[in-house]
Write a protein that holds these residues in place. Sequence first.
Motif, PDB file in Angstrom:
ATOM      1  N   THR A 138       0.811  -1.210   0.000  1.00 19.85           N
ATOM      2  CA  THR A 138       0.000   0.000   0.000  1.00 19.85           C
ATOM      3  C   THR A 138       0.849   1.267   0.000  1.00 19.85           C
ATOM      4  O   THR A 138       2.056   1.227   0.241  1.00 19.85           O
ATOM      5  CB  THR A 138      -0.927   0.038   1.227  1.00 19.85           C
ATOM      6  OG1 THR A 138      -0.122   0.210   2.409  1.00 19.85           O
ATOM      7  CG2 THR A 138      -1.736  -1.246   1.339  1.00 19.85           C
ATOM      8  N   PHE A 139       0.174   2.385  -0.224  1.00 24.91           N
ATOM      9  CA  PHE A 139       0.812   3.700  -0.192  1.00 24.91           C
ATOM     10  C   PHE A 139       1.475   3.948   1.159  1.00 24.91           C
ATOM     11  O   PHE A 139       2.638   4.348   1.229  1.00 24.91           O
ATOM     12  CB  PHE A 139      -0.257   4.762  -0.490  1.00 24.91           C
ATOM     13  CG  PHE A 139       0.226   6.182  -0.386  1.00 24.91           C
ATOM     14  CD1 PHE A 139       1.010   6.738  -1.376  1.00 24.91           C
ATOM     15  CD2 PHE A 139      -0.132   6.961   0.703  1.00 24.91           C
ATOM     16  CE1 PHE A 139       1.442   8.056  -1.291  1.00 24.91           C
ATOM     17  CE2 PHE A 139       0.293   8.281   0.801  1.00 24.91           C
ATOM     18  CZ  PHE A 139       1.074   8.829  -0.203  1.00 24.91           C
ATOM     19  N   ILE A 143       5.544   4.685   2.274  1.00 20.93           N
ATOM     20  CA  ILE A 143       6.069   5.909   2.864  1.00 20.93           C
ATOM     21  C   ILE A 143       6.511   5.708   4.306  1.00 20.93           C
ATOM     22  O   ILE A 143       7.340   6.465   4.815  1.00 20.93           O
ATOM     23  CB  ILE A 143       5.071   7.082   2.772  1.00 20.93           C
ATOM     24  CG1 ILE A 143       3.797   6.804   3.576  1.00 20.93           C
ATOM     25  CG2 ILE A 143       4.762   7.396   1.329  1.00 20.93           C
ATOM     26  CD1 ILE A 143       2.900   8.024   3.664  1.00 20.93           C
ATOM     27  N   TRP A 180       7.319   4.454  -7.286  1.00 23.55           N
ATOM     28  CA  TRP A 180       6.417   3.455  -6.696  1.00 23.55           C
ATOM     29  C   TRP A 180       5.319   4.145  -5.879  1.00 23.55           C
ATOM     30  O   TRP A 180       4.152   3.750  -5.921  1.00 23.55           O
ATOM     31  CB  TRP A 180       7.166   2.486  -5.791  1.00 23.55           C
ATOM     32  CG  TRP A 180       8.467   1.913  -6.258  1.00 23.55           C
ATOM     33  CD1 TRP A 180       9.531   1.567  -5.474  1.00 23.55           C
ATOM     34  CD2 TRP A 180       8.886   1.565  -7.592  1.00 23.55           C
ATOM     35  NE1 TRP A 180      10.565   1.077  -6.203  1.00 23.55           N
ATOM     36  CE2 TRP A 180      10.200   1.057  -7.518  1.00 23.55           C
ATOM     37  CE3 TRP A 180       8.275   1.669  -8.841  1.00 23.55           C
ATOM     38  CZ2 TRP A 180      10.910   0.632  -8.636  1.00 23.55           C
ATOM     39  CZ3 TRP A 180       8.984   1.262  -9.968  1.00 23.55           C
ATOM     40  CH2 TRP A 180      10.271   0.748  -9.864  1.00 23.55           C
ATOM     41  N   VAL A 181       5.687   5.196  -5.151  1.00 26.20           N
ATOM     42  CA  VAL A 181       4.720   5.942  -4.343  1.00 26.20           C
ATOM     43  C   VAL A 181       3.657   6.578  -5.236  1.00 26.20           C
ATOM     44  O   VAL A 181       2.452   6.524  -4.943  1.00 26.20           O
ATOM     45  CB  VAL A 181       5.436   7.005  -3.489  1.00 26.20           C
ATOM     46  CG1 VAL A 181       4.436   7.988  -2.879  1.00 26.20           C
ATOM     47  CG2 VAL A 181       6.242   6.341  -2.375  1.00 26.20           C
ATOM     48  N   ARG A 182       4.085   7.187  -6.332  1.00 24.49           N
ATOM     49  CA  ARG A 182       3.127   7.832  -7.236  1.00 24.49           C
ATOM     50  C   ARG A 182       2.196   6.818  -7.895  1.00 24.49           C
ATOM     51  O   ARG A 182       1.001   7.075  -8.080  1.00 24.49           O
ATOM     52  CB  ARG A 182       3.871   8.654  -8.286  1.00 24.49           C
ATOM     53  CG  ARG A 182       4.406   9.971  -7.725  1.00 24.49           C
ATOM     54  CD  ARG A 182       4.987  10.865  -8.796  1.00 24.49           C
ATOM     55  NE  ARG A 182       6.319  10.441  -9.224  1.00 24.49           N
ATOM     56  CZ  ARG A 182       6.645  10.084 -10.443  1.00 24.49           C
ATOM     57  NH1 ARG A 182       5.736  10.086 -11.405  1.00 24.49           N
ATOM     58  NH2 ARG A 182       7.886   9.729 -10.741  1.00 24.49           N
ATOM     59  N   SER A 184       1.271   3.944  -6.601  1.00 22.91           N
ATOM     60  CA  SER A 184       0.340   3.502  -5.566  1.00 22.91           C
ATOM     61  C   SER A 184      -0.729   4.555  -5.306  1.00 22.91           C
ATOM     62  O   SER A 184      -1.918   4.242  -5.190  1.00 22.91           O
ATOM     63  CB  SER A 184       1.114   3.194  -4.276  1.00 22.91           C
ATOM     64  OG  SER A 184       0.240   2.787  -3.251  1.00 22.91           O
ATOM     65  N   ARG A 185      -0.317   5.816  -5.218  1.00 18.43           N
ATOM     66  CA  ARG A 185      -1.264   6.897  -4.965  1.00 18.43           C
ATOM     67  C   ARG A 185      -2.261   7.037  -6.108  1.00 18.43           C
ATOM     68  O   ARG A 185      -3.414   7.443  -5.907  1.00 18.43           O
ATOM     69  CB  ARG A 185      -0.500   8.210  -4.775  1.00 18.43           C
ATOM     70  CG  ARG A 185      -1.381   9.383  -4.375  1.00 18.43           C
ATOM     71  CD  ARG A 185      -2.033   9.183  -3.037  1.00 18.43           C
ATOM     72  NE  ARG A 185      -2.926  10.293  -2.700  1.00 18.43           N
ATOM     73  CZ  ARG A 185      -3.745  10.297  -1.672  1.00 18.43           C
ATOM     74  NH1 ARG A 185      -3.789   9.252  -0.858  1.00 18.43           N
ATOM     75  NH2 ARG A 185      -4.531  11.335  -1.432  1.00 18.43           N
ATOM     76  N   ILE A 225       6.329  14.464  -1.329  1.00 13.16           N
ATOM     77  CA  ILE A 225       4.991  13.876  -1.227  1.00 13.16           C
ATOM     78  C   ILE A 225       4.063  14.768  -0.414  1.00 13.16           C
ATOM     79  O   ILE A 225       2.920  15.021  -0.797  1.00 13.16           O
ATOM     80  CB  ILE A 225       5.077  12.472  -0.590  1.00 13.16           C
ATOM     81  CG1 ILE A 225       5.734  11.490  -1.560  1.00 13.16           C
ATOM     82  CG2 ILE A 225       3.685  11.967  -0.190  1.00 13.16           C
ATOM     83  CD1 ILE A 225       6.119  10.174  -0.915  1.00 13.16           C
ATOM     84  N   GLU A 235      -5.797  11.373   6.101  1.00 11.99           N
ATOM     85  CA  GLU A 235      -4.617  10.913   5.373  1.00 11.99           C
ATOM     86  C   GLU A 235      -3.393  11.740   5.753  1.00 11.99           C
ATOM     87  O   GLU A 235      -2.307  11.201   5.946  1.00 11.99           O
ATOM     88  CB  GLU A 235      -4.856  11.005   3.866  1.00 11.99           C
ATOM     89  CG  GLU A 235      -5.786   9.945   3.315  1.00 11.99           C
ATOM     90  CD  GLU A 235      -6.065  10.157   1.842  1.00 11.99           C
ATOM     91  OE1 GLU A 235      -6.309   9.174   1.132  1.00 11.99           O
ATOM     92  OE2 GLU A 235      -6.046  11.336   1.390  1.00 11.99           O
ATOM     93  N   VAL A 239       0.227  10.449   7.030  1.00 12.94           N
ATOM     94  CA  VAL A 239       1.452  10.748   6.296  1.00 12.94           C
ATOM     95  C   VAL A 239       2.452  11.471   7.192  1.00 12.94           C
ATOM     96  O   VAL A 239       3.648  11.152   7.214  1.00 12.94           O
ATOM     97  CB  VAL A 239       1.138  11.584   5.039  1.00 12.94           C
ATOM     98  CG1 VAL A 239       2.421  12.096   4.404  1.00 12.94           C
ATOM     99  CG2 VAL A 239       0.346  10.760   4.036  1.00 12.94           C
TER     100      VAL A 239
END
Length: 310
Positions: A138-139, A143, A180-182, A184-185, A225, A235, A239
């Motif tokens: 997951t996101f 992170i 990878w983060v982008r 997932s988001r 991010i 969220e 974060v």
Amino acid sequence: MPAYNVAPYISETLASVFAQSFTDYEVVMVNDGSPDTEELEQAIEPYRDRVRYIKQENRGAGAARNEGLRAARGELVAFLDADDIWETNYLEEQVKFLIGNNYDLVCADAMHFGKSRLEGQTFMGAFMDSAPPAGKVTFLDLISAKRSLITSGVVARRQPILEVGLFDESLRNSQDFDLWVRLSRAGRVLAYQRKVLLRYRFHEDSLSGDDFNRTMRELRVLDKIEKAFDFTAAERSEVSQAVEQRRASLEFELGKLYLEQGEVKNARQSFAKANALQRSWKTRVALMLSRVAPGFLRAVRRRRLAKHAI
């Protein structure tokens, strides 16, 4: 496959690619202005008729991978650093796993090799506190650094990568983590393939400060991010908590590095920052010993490093 100062390793890496049981693929290699171009081209000469070879000025690994992504013609792409080695069933297993589960990106586990304290350990075992479950990443997993992906172990659908904007070339490091983060988001499904399907070369000169440097690079991405994404209130709280945890980890790793160099005052300050950000028995003990018995703490650290080096 980006190539920069890898002439001694490239033949072994390409041999592993052309030994694959899955055969419907093309190989795109991008020479990123490498200073060993002459030696590199001599090393790849036996494979030149099977490699699409592109040369560009030095712009970094992200730019080299982007050039390869633009040149690629397949629906799927597989990333491989030019000194790592795939097992013969790597592509077969990865493609089957991705398509069979309708994932957008899958990452296999890797075994470290080379003269390193990590030799014989798997990537997931070395860099994650607990063995990751099979399935989705997951996101927040990414992170918070609870889960990590190794680029040479990634096979992904090409179109989603194009849609989120490829690798960020303004980041000289950790462009892969950022991508990878982008993905997932953006709602793309990332997952682990728990099988060890490649060997990851860990260079001796990358050991000193590696955890610190890796965390520092990831923090830069986390800063990006926090500014780039539109989060809900819930969220944003999650974060921010993840960023704070990573900052605590950075300070703790920095404290250990200062300790190894005999800079006790700086080590103490870093341990204090880590403890303020995220209190734990580990940070409390390190802070206390750095105050009352820094020589003992440094000796313990050296013994642990020596043990891992055996």
